[in-house]
Design a protein around this motif. Structure first.
Motif, PDB file in Angstrom:
ATOM      1  N   CYS A  23       0.845  -1.200   0.000  1.00 56.53           N
ATOM      2  CA  CYS A  23       0.000   0.000   0.000  1.00 56.53           C
ATOM      3  C   CYS A  23       0.876   1.244   0.000  1.00 56.53           C
ATOM      4  CB  CYS A  23      -0.919  -0.021   1.224  1.00 56.53           C
ATOM      5  SG  CYS A  23      -2.011   1.404   1.318  1.00 56.53           S
ATOM      6  N   SER A  56     -15.717   1.458  -4.568  1.00 60.71           N
ATOM      7  CA  SER A  56     -14.793   2.276  -3.775  1.00 60.71           C
ATOM      8  C   SER A  56     -15.469   3.564  -3.309  1.00 60.71           C
ATOM      9  CB  SER A  56     -13.550   2.623  -4.602  1.00 60.71           C
ATOM     10  OG  SER A  56     -13.931   3.359  -5.742  1.00 60.71           O
ATOM     11  N   CYS A 104      -7.514   4.989   2.497  1.00 60.65           N
ATOM     12  CA  CYS A 104      -7.435   3.965   1.449  1.00 60.65           C
ATOM     13  C   CYS A 104      -8.393   4.308   0.314  1.00 60.65           C
ATOM     14  CB  CYS A 104      -7.799   2.611   2.065  1.00 60.65           C
ATOM     15  SG  CYS A 104      -8.441   1.377   0.916  1.00 60.65           S
ATOM     16  N   PHE A 118      -9.080   2.099  -2.151  1.00 58.90           N
ATOM     17  CA  PHE A 118      -9.433   0.822  -2.792  1.00 58.90           C
ATOM     18  C   PHE A 118      -8.599   0.685  -4.067  1.00 58.90           C
ATOM     19  CE2 PHE A 118     -13.476  -2.045  -3.241  1.00 58.90           C
ATOM     20  CZ  PHE A 118     -12.680  -3.141  -3.518  1.00 58.90           C
ATOM     21  N   CYS A 119      -7.496   1.425  -4.103  1.00 58.02           N
ATOM     22  CA  CYS A 119      -6.631   1.433  -5.289  1.00 58.02           C
ATOM     23  C   CYS A 119      -7.455   1.668  -6.555  1.00 58.02           C
ATOM     24  CB  CYS A 119      -5.835   0.134  -5.391  1.00 58.02           C
ATOM     25  SG  CYS A 119      -4.393   0.097  -4.320  1.00 58.02           S
ATOM     26  N   PRO A 156      -6.041  -4.438  -6.225  1.00 56.91           N
ATOM     27  CA  PRO A 156      -5.504  -3.504  -5.221  1.00 56.91           C
ATOM     28  C   PRO A 156      -4.111  -3.978  -4.799  1.00 56.91           C
ATOM     29  CG  PRO A 156      -7.761  -4.132  -4.687  1.00 56.91           C
ATOM     30  CD  PRO A 156      -7.338  -5.004  -5.832  1.00 56.91           C
TER      31      PRO A 156
END
Ligand code: SF4
Ligand code: SF4
Ligand code: SF4
Length: 367
Positions: free
Chosen positions: A58, A131, A169, A171-172, A182
């Motif tokens: 991440c 997301s 975050c 959720f990419c 992700p």
């Protein structure tokens, strides 16, 4: 792409493009549109080994600030860490049945995000892919979203002198658009994280519970909690549990051991936040933050005209007043007139104190 990590192979068209035809179900219980085909992630804590590879991935894919201790240092998992502006996911160690159990924390990407309901600048959006995204271009730094989030997820860049933003975050989402997993899911070496359509993940979770009697708590955290979330958690059952619990009240003790809040209920949090910014104790406790944040506009205030500032402050004040009214009405319904009156008094006093404080600091700045 590893099929075990990703339940639905979509090929090179990518994840998000496949959602073009996603049915948007306007379920009455949802404050936001509910996307039937949206994605999610299932975190199976019985598989997680606490290696922190997800944290490292991440950090890397999102170009976040390097932590003071290396990701190879697993001792940090013993601390009950929370996500922050620079750590969008953290893995913490809990103990169940005398053994360590690891749980990954990040934004749950709620179906009805309370952060989005609380943000009057509309910085948060629930996307069709599942997301919950944040666009900081309109953010005034009031931090309503941080107060509203039932999972204490968003972090604020307190140390940024100019334009501090809320971070969490994503959720990419940019990776999903490119058809990638992700970062954290891709990095997990033991398939503790599974990406897929939310509806499929629920089936997978049910199958795992059914195929392994006694291994899991018979409860998928996030299926309904807080109105349902895109990221869900499977937890191990406590040893010796004769009948695995299947409701949050019974599953509570097991889930609680993993730091999961079992008191959120199934009602969308956004619905509550929208009307009353959650519960009254929260309003009382955070009033100074709410009003002070909205009034001060953090660093952005300097860039706004006097008129804009006054308009924003007026609107924020109206929003909070409406939230108080709604909260008081709610208390009156459930706890009676006396409690409602006490709550209104407490909130009014807190507001006056904060207004006086804000006026003082403004006076100081103007001199
Ligand atoms: S309310 Fe919290 S957990 Fe839910 S989407 Fe917003 S930041 Fe994420
Ligand atoms: S989905 Fe992306 S942003 Fe969210 S925790 Fe995983 S790697 Fe980080
Ligand atoms: S990478 Fe997978 S196994 Fe390692 S801590 Fe993260 S979720 Fe757990």
């Amino acid at each position: 792409m590893n099929r075990r990590k990703f339940l639905t192979i979509l090929g090179s068209a990518g994840v998000v493009s496949a959602l073009g035809t996603a049915k948007v179900a306007e379920a009455s219980v949802h404050t936001f549109p509910y996307y039937d085909d949206s994605y999610g992630v299932l975190h199976d804590t019985t598989r997680c080994i606490g290696c922190r590879r997800c944290e490292e991935a991440c950090n890397k894919v999102n170009h976040l600030r390097k932590p003071s201790k290396p990701f190879s240092d697993l001792s940090v998992t013993a601390t009950r860490r929370r996500t922050s502006a620079y750590e969008w996911t953290v893995v913490n160690k809990y103990e169940m049945n005398g053994k360590p159990v690891f749980r990954k924390l990040q934004c749950f990407h709620c179906n009805d995000p309370a952060c989005a309901s609380a943000c009057f600048a509309k910085c948060f959006q629930k996307q069709p892919d599942g997301s919950v995204t944040y666009d900081g271009s309109q953010c005034v730094g009031c931090r309503y979203c941080m107060v509203a989030c039932p999972f204490y997820v968003p972090g604020f860049q307190y140390d940024e002198a100019f334009d501090p933003l809320v971070q969490k975050c994503t959720f990419c989402e940019p990776r999903l658009k490119e058809g990638k997993l992700p970062g954290c899911v891709e990095a997990c070496p033991v398939d503790a994280l599974t990406f897929g359509r939310r509806s499929d993940l629920i089936k997978v979770a049910r199958a795992r519970i059914a195929d392994n009697p006694g291994k899991y708590v018979n409860y998928i955290y996030g299926e309904f909690d807080a109105g349902g979330t895109a990221w869900m958690v499977l937890a191990p059952a406590a040893e010796g549990a004769a009948v695995p619990p299947d409701d949050p009240a019974l599953a509570g003790p097991d889930l609680k051991q993993l730091g999961l809040d079992t008191h959120l209920g199934n009602r969308p949090m956004g619905e509550l936040t929208y009307g009353a910014l959650g519960a009254v104790p929260m309003i009382v406790a955070f009033w100074p933050v709410l009003f002070g944040g909205a009034y001060a506009m953090t660093k952005r205030r300097e860039a706004m005209s006097q008129l804009e500032q006054e308009k924003m402050a007026r609107e924020a004040k109206d929003d909070v007043a409406a939230a108080v009214d709604a909260a008081v009405r709610k208390i009156e319904e459930t706890e009676g007139e006396g409690a409602a009156e006490r709550a209104r008094r407490a909130m009014t006093e807190a507001l006056k104190a904060r207004e006086a404080e804000a006026a003082c600091s403004k006076h100081g700045e103007d001199k």
